[in-house]
Design a protein around this motif. Structure first.
Motif, mmCIF file in Angstrom:
data_model
loop_
_atom_site.group_PDB
_atom_site.id
_atom_site.type_symbol
_atom_site.label_atom_id
_atom_site.label_comp_id
_atom_site.label_asym_id
_atom_site.label_seq_id
_atom_site.Cartn_x
_atom_site.Cartn_y
_atom_site.Cartn_z
ATOM 1 N N GLY A 14 36.463 18.497 -9.492
ATOM 2 C CA GLY A 14 37.702 18.225 -10.210
ATOM 3 C C GLY A 14 37.498 17.616 -11.588
ATOM 4 N N ASP A 15 36.305 17.129 -11.851
ATOM 5 C CA ASP A 15 35.997 16.531 -13.149
ATOM 6 C C ASP A 15 35.785 17.604 -14.212
ATOM 7 O OD1 ASP A 15 34.060 13.627 -12.033
ATOM 8 O OD2 ASP A 15 36.217 14.028 -12.106
ATOM 9 N N SER A 16 35.552 17.142 -15.439
ATOM 10 C CA SER A 16 35.320 18.040 -16.575
ATOM 11 C C SER A 16 33.998 17.699 -17.252
ATOM 12 C CB SER A 16 36.450 17.914 -17.597
ATOM 13 O OG SER A 16 37.693 18.295 -17.036
ATOM 14 N N LEU A 17 33.426 18.685 -17.894
ATOM 15 C CA LEU A 17 32.248 18.506 -18.725
ATOM 16 C C LEU A 17 32.375 19.445 -19.917
ATOM 17 C CD1 LEU A 17 29.091 18.436 -16.388
ATOM 18 C CD2 LEU A 17 29.871 16.600 -17.891
ATOM 19 N N ARG A 18 31.762 19.042 -21.018
ATOM 20 C CA ARG A 18 31.727 19.901 -22.197
ATOM 21 C C ARG A 18 30.272 20.129 -22.589
ATOM 22 N NH1 ARG A 18 33.160 18.932 -28.497
ATOM 23 N NH2 ARG A 18 34.121 20.952 -28.973
ATOM 24 N N LEU A 19 29.846 21.358 -22.515
ATOM 25 C CA LEU A 19 28.500 21.716 -22.926
ATOM 26 C C LEU A 19 28.499 22.110 -24.396
ATOM 27 C CD1 LEU A 19 27.369 23.900 -19.891
ATOM 28 C CD2 LEU A 19 27.316 21.417 -20.152
ATOM 29 N N SER A 20 27.417 21.782 -25.070
ATOM 30 C CA SER A 20 27.251 22.136 -26.469
ATOM 31 C C SER A 20 25.978 22.938 -26.665
ATOM 32 C CB SER A 20 27.181 20.868 -27.331
ATOM 33 O OG SER A 20 28.364 20.110 -27.232
ATOM 34 N N CYS A 21 25.990 23.786 -27.669
ATOM 35 C CA CYS A 21 24.821 24.588 -28.000
ATOM 36 C C CYS A 21 24.661 24.572 -29.511
ATOM 37 C CB CYS A 21 24.998 26.010 -27.491
ATOM 38 S SG CYS A 21 23.625 27.115 -27.870
ATOM 39 N N THR A 115 20.768 23.364 -19.545
ATOM 40 C CA THR A 115 21.215 22.007 -19.245
ATOM 41 C C THR A 115 21.814 22.034 -17.834
ATOM 42 O OG1 THR A 115 22.576 20.152 -20.042
ATOM 43 C CG2 THR A 115 23.489 22.355 -20.351
ATOM 44 N N GLU A 116 21.462 21.040 -17.051
ATOM 45 C CA GLU A 116 21.809 21.066 -15.629
ATOM 46 C C GLU A 116 23.173 20.450 -15.361
ATOM 47 O OE1 GLU A 116 18.695 19.562 -13.231
ATOM 48 O OE2 GLU A 116 19.656 20.118 -11.334
ATOM 49 N N VAL A 117 23.943 21.152 -14.564
ATOM 50 C CA VAL A 117 25.263 20.677 -14.147
ATOM 51 C C VAL A 117 25.276 20.599 -12.627
ATOM 52 C CG1 VAL A 117 27.724 21.211 -14.036
ATOM 53 C CG2 VAL A 117 26.436 21.638 -16.158
ATOM 54 N N THR A 118 25.593 19.434 -12.108
ATOM 55 C CA THR A 118 25.693 19.245 -10.666
ATOM 56 C C THR A 118 27.085 18.736 -10.346
ATOM 57 O OG1 THR A 118 23.342 18.722 -10.517
ATOM 58 C CG2 THR A 118 24.729 18.116 -8.645
ATOM 59 N N VAL A 119 27.772 19.435 -9.470
ATOM 60 C CA VAL A 119 29.124 19.063 -9.080
ATOM 61 C C VAL A 119 29.111 18.695 -7.608
ATOM 62 C CG1 VAL A 119 31.545 19.727 -9.017
ATOM 63 C CG2 VAL A 119 30.030 20.696 -10.767
ATOM 64 N N SER A 120 29.430 17.469 -7.343
ATOM 65 C CA SER A 120 29.426 16.967 -5.974
ATOM 66 C C SER A 120 30.812 17.067 -5.365
ATOM 67 C CB SER A 120 28.963 15.509 -5.966
ATOM 68 O OG SER A 120 29.140 14.932 -4.684
ATOM 69 N N SER A 121 30.861 17.377 -4.082
ATOM 70 C CA SER A 121 32.143 17.425 -3.393
ATOM 71 C C SER A 121 32.531 16.057 -2.850
ATOM 72 C CB SER A 121 32.072 18.426 -2.233
ATOM 73 O OG SER A 121 31.036 18.079 -1.344
#
Length: 121
Positions: A14-21, A115-121
């Motif tokens: 449910g959270d958000s992240l913003r990746l940049s390149c 870049t690693e993204v981990t989303v936990s339940s």
């Protein structure tokens, strides 16, 4: 052209992240994001052409993710909202000389390191 991806992290569902390149050098038209989950092949996520109205997403992220770019700063972004555990992966930015949006990995000549993204339940 060299690409540097950043912005990954560990978040809750449910959270958000913003990746940049950040791109160094020019000579590309399309920017894209791919992802690779553990044990799976790298898959296309989203792509954007030179203008912001030229975008394409895979069905599973459409409506939750937004790809954008700042041509003046030579940067691309992936805003990821309503994250799900299935979004867990290493995310790679890529760039291509073609002017046409493409989902094919082999069409992209330039790749960032991921870049690693981990989303936990």
């Amino acid at each position: 052209v060299q690409l540097q991806a950043s912005g990954g992290g560990f978040v809750q569902a449910g959270d958000s992240l913003r990746l940049s390149c950040q791109a160094s050098g020019r000579g590309f038209n399309v920017m894209a994001w791919f992802r690779q989950a553990p044990g799976k092949v790298r898959e296309f996520v989203a792509a954007i052409g030179r203008t912001s109205d030229n975008t394409y997403y895979i069905d599973s992220v459409r409506g939750r993710f937004t790809i954008s770019r700042d041509n003046a700063k030579n940067m691309g972004f992936l805003q990821m909202n309503s994250l799900k555990p299935d979004d867990t992966a290493v995310y790679y930015c890529a760039a291509a000389r073609t002017e046409f949006l493409t989902i094919l990995k082999n069409s992209y000549e330039y790749w960032g390191q991921g870049t690693e993204v981990t989303v936990s339940s």
